[in-house]
Design a protein around this motif. Structure first.
Motif, short mmCIF file in Angstrom:
data_model
loop_
_atom_site.label_atom_id
_atom_site.label_comp_id
_atom_site.label_asym_id
_atom_site.label_seq_id
_atom_site.Cartn_x
_atom_site.Cartn_y
_atom_site.Cartn_z
N GLY A 79 14.38 19.08 25.93
CA GLY A 79 15.51 18.67 26.78
C GLY A 79 16.82 19.21 26.25
N SER B 165 3.01 23.38 13.25
CA SER B 165 1.69 23.01 12.71
C SER B 165 0.79 24.22 12.48
CB SER B 165 0.99 21.97 13.59
OG SER B 165 1.41 22.03 14.89
N SER C 123 12.33 24.77 24.31
CA SER C 123 11.63 24.19 25.48
C SER C 123 11.98 22.73 25.68
CB SER C 123 10.11 24.30 25.26
OG SER C 123 9.79 23.66 24.02
N GLY D 212 23.43 11.30 20.76
CA GLY D 212 23.48 10.15 21.65
C GLY D 212 22.08 9.87 22.17
N THR E 23 14.24 20.81 17.40
CA THR E 23 12.85 20.34 17.46
C THR E 23 12.80 18.90 16.96
OG1 THR E 23 12.65 21.42 15.32
CG2 THR E 23 11.67 22.54 17.20
N GLY E 24 11.74 18.19 17.31
CA GLY E 24 11.55 16.83 16.80
C GLY E 24 10.53 16.07 17.60
N SER F 201 15.18 12.66 27.97
CA SER F 201 14.27 13.76 27.62
C SER F 201 12.88 13.18 27.48
CB SER F 201 14.69 14.44 26.30
OG SER F 201 14.40 13.58 25.23
N1 LIG Z 1 16.70 12.38 23.20
C1 LIG Z 1 17.35 11.52 22.45
O1 LIG Z 1 17.77 10.44 22.91
C2 LIG Z 1 17.60 11.82 21.00
C3 LIG Z 1 18.33 10.89 20.23
C4 LIG Z 1 18.56 11.16 18.87
C5 LIG Z 1 18.08 12.33 18.30
N2 LIG Z 1 17.37 13.23 19.07
C6 LIG Z 1 16.85 14.43 18.41
O2 LIG Z 1 17.14 15.59 19.17
C7 LIG Z 1 16.11 16.57 18.99
C8 LIG Z 1 15.66 17.10 20.34
O3 LIG Z 1 15.15 16.02 21.10
P1 LIG Z 1 14.88 16.10 22.68
O4 LIG Z 1 15.37 14.82 23.23
O5 LIG Z 1 15.36 17.39 23.23
O6 LIG Z 1 13.28 16.04 22.68
P2 LIG Z 1 12.19 16.90 23.46
O7 LIG Z 1 12.65 17.19 24.85
O8 LIG Z 1 10.90 16.17 23.30
O9 LIG Z 1 12.16 18.27 22.64
C9 LIG Z 1 11.54 18.35 21.38
C10 LIG Z 1 11.31 19.79 21.01
O10 LIG Z 1 10.56 19.83 19.76
C11 LIG Z 1 9.48 20.76 19.91
N3 LIG Z 1 8.33 20.50 19.05
C12 LIG Z 1 7.57 19.38 19.02
N4 LIG Z 1 6.56 19.56 18.16
C13 LIG Z 1 6.70 20.81 17.63
C14 LIG Z 1 5.97 21.58 16.69
N5 LIG Z 1 4.84 21.14 16.10
N6 LIG Z 1 6.39 22.84 16.39
C15 LIG Z 1 7.52 23.33 16.97
N7 LIG Z 1 8.24 22.66 17.89
C16 LIG Z 1 7.84 21.40 18.20
C17 LIG Z 1 9.11 20.59 21.39
O11 LIG Z 1 8.28 21.67 21.79
P3 LIG Z 1 7.23 21.51 23.01
O12 LIG Z 1 8.05 21.66 24.27
O13 LIG Z 1 6.27 22.61 22.78
O14 LIG Z 1 6.61 20.13 22.85
C18 LIG Z 1 10.47 20.56 22.04
O15 LIG Z 1 11.00 21.86 22.18
C19 LIG Z 1 15.02 15.88 18.16
O16 LIG Z 1 15.17 16.25 16.80
C20 LIG Z 1 15.33 14.40 18.33
O17 LIG Z 1 14.88 13.63 17.21
C21 LIG Z 1 17.13 13.00 20.40
#
Ligand SMILES: NC(=O)c1ccc[n+]([C@@H]2O[C@H](COP(=O)([O-])OP(=O)(O)OC[C@H]3O[C@@H](n4cnc5c(N)ncnc54)[C@H](OP(=O)(O)O)[C@@H]3O)[C@@H](O)[C@H]2O)c1
Length: 237
Positions: free
Chosen positions: A13, A54, A11, A184, A78-79, A188
Motif C-alpha cells: 500500500g 525469505s 507492491s 500513521g 516492507t513489513g 492497506s
Molecule cells: N498500514 C499501517 O497502518 C502501518 C502503520 C504503521 C507502520 N506501517 C509499516 O509500513 C510498512 C508498509 O506497510 P503497508 O501498510 O504498506 O503494508 P502492505 O500493503 O502489506 O505492504 C507490505 C509490503 O511488504 C512486502 N513483503 C512482505 N513479506 C515480504 C518478504 N518476505 N520479502 C519481501 N517483501 C515482503 C509486501 O510484498 P507482497 O506484496 O509480495 O506481499 C509488500 O510490498 C510496514 O513496515 C508496516 O509495518 C504500516
C-alpha cells in the motif's frame, strides 16, 4: 544531476504510493522497484526487481544496480503484521517460534540484509537518505497497551538497527541520513483486519505518503538515527 531512487516493498500500500510519487517527480531519472511479484505500475522510469527476504538468493538480483553511479534515496516499505498463518499475539501465551522468526525475518533481517547488499552503491553516493517504515508501536517509551509481541519487538529491533546504521554510514559520509518513520494508521492489506477498532484518523496511502515525503525532504544529518511520525514529530525510542 537527476536522482535514482530505490523502493523496497513497491507492491505494498505505502510502497506503491511512494513509487508513483517518484515516477511523477521530474528530478527523478530511475525508480528501482523491489517486490516479490513484478510491479504493475506502468512507467518507463521503473526498473522492477524481484527480492523476497525469505529467499536470500534473490538479493543477487540486485547485482546489476550496484553498477549505478549513485542513489539518492532508499525507502524500505516492507513489513508484515499478519499472514494467513500468523496473527498478532494478544498475550505471551500466543507467542510461538515460527511467528517470531517470520515477523523478525521480514521486519528486521530482510531490511538489514538489503542495506548490506546495497553498501557498494551507498559508498559511492553522497548525502543519501535511507528511510525505513517503522511503527509507533516499536517505541518502548510509548508502550501502554502491550500485546502484538512479535510485531512490536521487531519494530523496536528495527529502530536499534536504524540507530546503528546511522552511526556507521555517517562515518562513510557525514551527510548520509538514516531514519525510521511511522506512517500513521494507513489503509492497506497490513492494517485492514484491525481498522474497525481504530478511533483516530485513518489515512489513505496517498495521504500518508504526501505527509511522509515532506518529513523526508525536511530531514538532514542532525536527524539521522531517529524515528519520526507522519507530522515530523520525533517518536521516543
Ligand atoms: N498500514 C499501517 O497502518 C502501518 C502503520 C504503521 C507502520 N506501517 C509499516 O509500513 C510498512 C508498509 O506497510 P503497508 O501498510 O504498506 O503494508 P502492505 O500493503 O502489506 O505492504 C507490505 C509490503 O511488504 C512486502 N513483503 C512482505 N513479506 C515480504 C518478504 N518476505 N520479502 C519481501 N517483501 C515482503 C509486501 O510484498 P507482497 O506484496 O509480495 O506481499 C509488500 O510490498 C510496514 O513496515 C508496516 O509495518 C504500516
Amino acid at each position: 544531476m537527476k536522482k535514482n531512487i530505490l523502493i523496497a516493498g513497491a507492491s505494498g500500500g505505502i510502497g506503491k504510493e511512494f513509487t508513483k510519487l517518484y515516477c511523477d517527480d521530474p528530478n527523478v531519472e530511475k525508480v528501482i522497484a523491489l517486490s516479490r511479484k513484478m510491479n504493475n505500475i506502468d512507467n518507463p522510469k521503473i526498473q522492477s526487481i524481484e527480492v523476497d527476504y525469505s529467499r536470500e538468493e534473490t538479493f543477487d538480483n540486485l547485482n546489476d544496480i550496484l553498477q549505478l553511479e549513485s542513489i539518492s534515496t532508499i525507502i524500505i516499505a516492507t513489513g508484515i503484521l499478519h499472514t494467513d498463518q500468523i496473527k498478532p499475539e494478544k498475550s505471551i501465551a500466543g507467542v510461538d517460534l515460527v511467528t517470531l522468526q517470520k515477523v523478525f525475518q521480514v521486519n528486521v533481517f530482510g531490511p538489514t540484509l538489503l542495506v548490506k547488499k546495497l553498501l557498494p552503491l551507498i559508498k559511492k553516493s553522497k548525502g543519501i537518505k535511507i528511510v525505513f517504515l517503522s511503527a509507533r508501536v516499536g517505541s518502548i517509551t510509548d508502550n501502554s497497551l502491550g500485546g502484538w509481541h512479535s510485531y512490536r519487538s521487531s519494530k523496536s529491533a528495527l529502530n536499534m538497527m536504524i540507530s546503528n546504521l546511522s552511526i556507521e554510514l555517517q562515518r562513510i559520509d557525514k551527510a548520509h541520513v538514516v531514519i525510521g518513520v511511522h506512517p500513521g494508521t494507513v489503509q492497506s492489506q497490513l492494517s485492514e483486519p484491525f481498522l474497525k477498532n481504530v478511533k483516530h484518523s485513518i489515512f489513505s496511502p496517498k495521504e500518508s505518503v504526501g505527509l511522509l515525503s515532506k518529513v523526508i525532504s525536511d530531514i538532514d544529518q542532525k536527524d539521522s538515527g531517529k524515528c519520526f511520525d507522519f507530522s515530523g514529530k520525533i517518536i521516543a525510542p
